[in-house]
Design a protein around this motif. Structure first.
Motif, mmCIF file in Angstrom:
data_model
loop_
_atom_site.group_PDB
_atom_site.id
_atom_site.type_symbol
_atom_site.label_atom_id
_atom_site.label_comp_id
_atom_site.label_asym_id
_atom_site.label_seq_id
_atom_site.Cartn_x
_atom_site.Cartn_y
_atom_site.Cartn_z
ATOM 1 N N UNK A 29 0.795 -1.232 0.000
ATOM 2 C CA UNK A 29 0.000 0.000 0.000
ATOM 3 C C UNK A 29 0.825 1.279 0.000
ATOM 4 N N UNK A 30 2.140 1.139 0.040
ATOM 5 C CA UNK A 30 2.978 2.331 0.137
ATOM 6 C C UNK A 30 3.623 2.636 -1.212
ATOM 7 N N UNK A 31 3.560 3.897 -1.650
ATOM 8 C CA UNK A 31 4.259 4.267 -2.874
ATOM 9 C C UNK A 31 5.731 4.469 -2.543
ATOM 10 N N UNK A 32 6.631 3.826 -3.326
ATOM 11 C CA UNK A 32 8.056 3.917 -2.987
ATOM 12 C C UNK A 32 8.887 4.540 -4.099
ATOM 13 N N UNK A 33 8.303 4.764 -5.260
ATOM 14 C CA UNK A 33 9.026 5.469 -6.325
ATOM 15 C C UNK A 33 8.157 6.622 -6.825
ATOM 16 N N UNK A 34 8.755 7.780 -7.010
ATOM 17 C CA UNK A 34 8.018 8.977 -7.408
ATOM 18 C C UNK A 34 8.567 9.511 -8.721
ATOM 19 N N UNK A 35 7.773 9.510 -9.768
ATOM 20 C CA UNK A 35 8.257 9.979 -11.062
ATOM 21 C C UNK A 35 8.446 11.506 -11.083
#
Lengths: 239, 234, 261
Positions: free
Chosen positions: C255-261
């Motif tokens: 549920x966690x976003x770990x890469x941010x474009x």
């Protein structure tokens, strides 16, 4: 085809590890006669056969075959049956086909020749059997059939019956007789004096690496010339 | 915390789930290692037989070197094969790097010395027994080598299995030349290595158990085949 | 001659089904592979373009070397200094920012150096050094390792010169380093994605995050000696275009976003 016999041994000897195991053997081995090599253990009988057959190179003296053939050609005219024959891990028939292929016999002829050789030594029924599961007597007969298939001019036999029971021993003696009757020169070692009497035309008696007596079998067994031979025939322990 | 039971249940779950990816990985591992052993056998067995029979100056040096090569670190083999197969390297034009072909090459390099050295010993032992007879029969060198390899097949199968075990178990070489590409060059061992670095030790050990089972199955099959052959051909 | 034959044989034998399909080789970091990011976005790319991406996941340093040899078509790495030198040396072109995440400081829950909750990485490292608490360093010249060394420098501590053996250079990948840290109850610097997908945490916990100095930018590079430059460019454009950005942003670990474009 010129004969490779007689084989002339001239001062033949062999040393290893500083010990003289055989020396000064000078004797002709002629066609036709069955030559039996006798002598106590360690006299050099097996060594003499191996030197003649070319498995070992002499360290002194030498030997000369007639006919002036090269080593490979000479080898093709001879065969040897060992005390414990080494049979290849394939069928009885395959063992004989193998040696026929070594002798350059055409593939289409091998099967028939191999079967003939097996039949001659009473092994026809066992042709498809793995050679290595045969009994001791059968194995030695197969070794003889293998030699038969190549029609050797000279057959060396090194104590061929020492590990066999009486029936198998008799089969080997009959085979030796057959080879002889077909013109193969027999050179054989044995420690079985009865066998030597039955088979020998001439005797080479070795003792301590030397050729002590050489002569017709009848003379040797009735009137041995030397004390060593007399003692040997009398069954005395020699050392 | 992690325990063996968890590893075991991972292995069971993977197998029971008939996981397609797992199946592909097992197949690749088997295919690569068997192909490598096949190539190594074609080169190593005749080489070993030759070394068992031939006498030439410097033979001892060759034997010592060959035995030492049995201890080749897979990573070193991987690096050497990488340099050769790299597009910048001498054999780069084949485009083998990061393909199963490169892994076969690397494992073949790794296994050939093992098969040659152990094969040499097996053939030398057999020559002790066969030497006089074959020379008496007048067999030339080439035939002698073929005959000894064929008649020594039972012990040579064990030699091949030793090579297979080494190939199937190594990770260093295939990791470097294969690249552990998912669905293409991921083998049992590189998958285990990956799961270990993900910290999923249960999965890693589970895969290890499956690898062990696969290697055991290959050995079992070879053993059964050998027993059958022995019964038939003695 | 024989060698060529064998190699050809291997090539034939080893050709996987559909080897004639289009593919590129992407050399990338272990963090992107192990986190499962590629498993998430590559199928989308393949669906859009019909091009398969073969990912060779290694440390950033090794990925750059693979690129130099021409053994990969594109790179996705995280060491800005190394990337710029790679471009400057003519090995690659068209470097683009692809995404970023951040490094986090991991350590034993007992926290002997009392760093939990800090948002200043330099201060946290100073406390670890002062407490001589065990610290597990990658020590493998990877992007993460180079970032860690920069953080030490900012903290004014030279850990390699420090006494007491508390600073351990492992020469290992991220996952292996975390496994070791778990065993040693040591602190370690990790990228957020690898930490989020790491299973063998034992008593390890995330202690320090949120320092600007701990950002971790990933760059994409086209390799000059690429075997397949056209398809590599398609990948490059896709990854930095709207489809790629959406795919990266959509990747979640628990549920966690770990890469941010």
């Amino acid at each position: 085809m010129t004969s490779i016999l007689p084989l002339e041994l001239r001062g033949l000897g062999y040393s290893a590890g500083g010990r003289r195991l055989l020396s000064g053997v000078t004797v002709p081995l002629r066609a036709g006669m069955r030559t039996i090599v006798l002598g106590p253990n360690g006299a050099g009988k097996s060594l003499l056969l191996r030197l003649c057959h070319g498995l070992i190179q002499p360290t002194e003296g030498g030997l000369r075959w007639s006919g002036g053939l090269d080593e490979a050609a000479l080898r093709r005219r001879q065969a040897m049956v060992f005390q414990r024959p080494v049979l290849l891990r394939r069928s009885a028939l395959g063992n004989i086909r193998y040696v026929l292929s070594l002798r350059g016999v055409a593939r289409r002829l091998r099967q028939g020749m191999a079967e003939e050789a097996l039949d001659r030594f009473g092994l026809g029924e066992l042709a498809r059997r793995p050679a290595r599961v045969l009994s001791g007597g059968e194995r030695q007969r197969l070794a003889l059939a293998r030699a038969w298939a190549v029609r050797p001019e000279v057959l060396f036999l090194d104590e061929p019956t020492s590990a066999l029971d009486p029936a198998a021993t008799l089969a080997v003696e009959i085979a030796v007789h057959d080879f002889h009757a077909n013109g193969t020169k027999i050179v054989m070692t044995t420690h079985d004096l009865g066998q030597a009497r039955r088979l020998a035309d001439e005797v080479l008696f070795l003792s301590r690496g030397r050729l002590v007596e050489h002569g017709p079998a009848a003379e040797f067994f009735q009137a041995p010339a030397t004390a060593q031979a007399r003692a040997f025939l009398a069954g005395e322990l020699m050392c | 915390m992690f325990d063996l039971a968890a590893a075991f249940s991972s292995a069971i779950a993977l197998i029971a789930g008939l996981d397609a990816e797992l199946f592909a990985i097992v197949r690749l591992s088997l295919g690569v290692s068997l192909a490598a052993v096949a190539i190594a056998a074609v080169i190593g067995l005749p080489l070993g037989a030759f070394l068992a029979l031939a006498r030439f100056p410097g033979r001892e040096v060759v034997l010592v070197a060959l035995n030492a090569l049995m201890g080749l670190p897979p990573v070193v083999v991987g690096l050497a094969v990488y340099v050769l197969l790299s597009r910048a390297g001498p054999l780069g034009s084949f485009g083998l790097l990061f393909t199963p072909g490169a892994m076969v090459v690397a494992q073949a390099v790794l296994v050939t010395p093992i098969i040659a050295a152990l094969g040499r010993q097996a053939v030398a032992d057999l020559w002790e027994e066969y030497g006089e007879q074959l020379r008496s029969l007048g067999a030339p060198r080439r035939r002698v080598i073929g005959t000894l390899l064929w008649d020594g097949r039972h012990s040579l199968i064990t030699v091949l299995l030793a090579g297979f075990g080494r190939a199937a178990a190594e990770v260093g070489a295939v990791m470097i030349v294969g690249g552990n590409i998912k669905g293409l060059t991921r083998t049992m061992t590189t998958a285990i290595s990956l799961e270990t670095s993900k910290g999923d030790l249960a999965m890693a050990l589970g895969l290890g158990m499956i690898l062990l089972a696969v290697v055991a199955a290959v050995n079992g099959a070879a053993f059964a085949a050998g027993a059958w052959a022995r019964r038939v051909s003695g | 001659m024989t060698l060529r034959l064998i190699l050809l044989l291997c090539a034939l034998l080893a050709s996987p089904a559909g080897a004639t399909d289009r593919f590129i080789v992407l050399a990338s970091t272990t963090s992107t592979e192990q986190s499962g990011l590629f498993g998430h976005i590559l199928p989308m790319f393949e669906l859009d373009t019909g091009i398969a991406v073969r990912v060779v996941a290694v440390g950033t340093g090794q990925a750059l070397k693979i690129g130099m040899q021409g053994d990969a078509d594109a790179l996705l790495v995280h060491d800005r200094v190394g990337e710029d030198r790679f471009i400057a040396d003519g090995h690659g072109a068209d470097r683009r920012d692809v995404m970023h995440n951040d490094f986090v400081l991991i350590g034993p829950a007992a926290d002997p150096a009392k760093v939990a909750g800090l948002t200043d990485a330099a201060e946290a490292l100073r406390r670890i050094a002062a407490a001589k608490a065990p610290f597990a360093s990658r020590g493998d010249d990877s992007g993460t390792h180079r970032s860690e060394l920069r953080l030490w420098k900012a903290a004014g501590v030279d850990p390699k010169a420090a006494e007491g053996g508390w600073y351990r250079e492992l020469g290992s990948g991220m996952g292996s380093t975390l496994n070791t840290a778990a065993g040693l109850d040591a602190y370690a610097l990790a990228d957020r994605a690898t930490w989020a997908s790491f299973r063998n945490r034992q008593s390890l916990a995330l202690l320090v995050q949120g320092d600007k100095a701990m950002t971790n930018p990933y760059g994409g590079i086209l390799v000059s000696r690429a075997r397949n430059p056209e398809d590599a460019r398609l990948w490059h454009d896709w990854l930095t275009g709207p489809r790629g950005k959406a795919a990266i942003a959509g990747f979640r670990i628990d549920g966690e976003q770990v890469f941010f474009p």
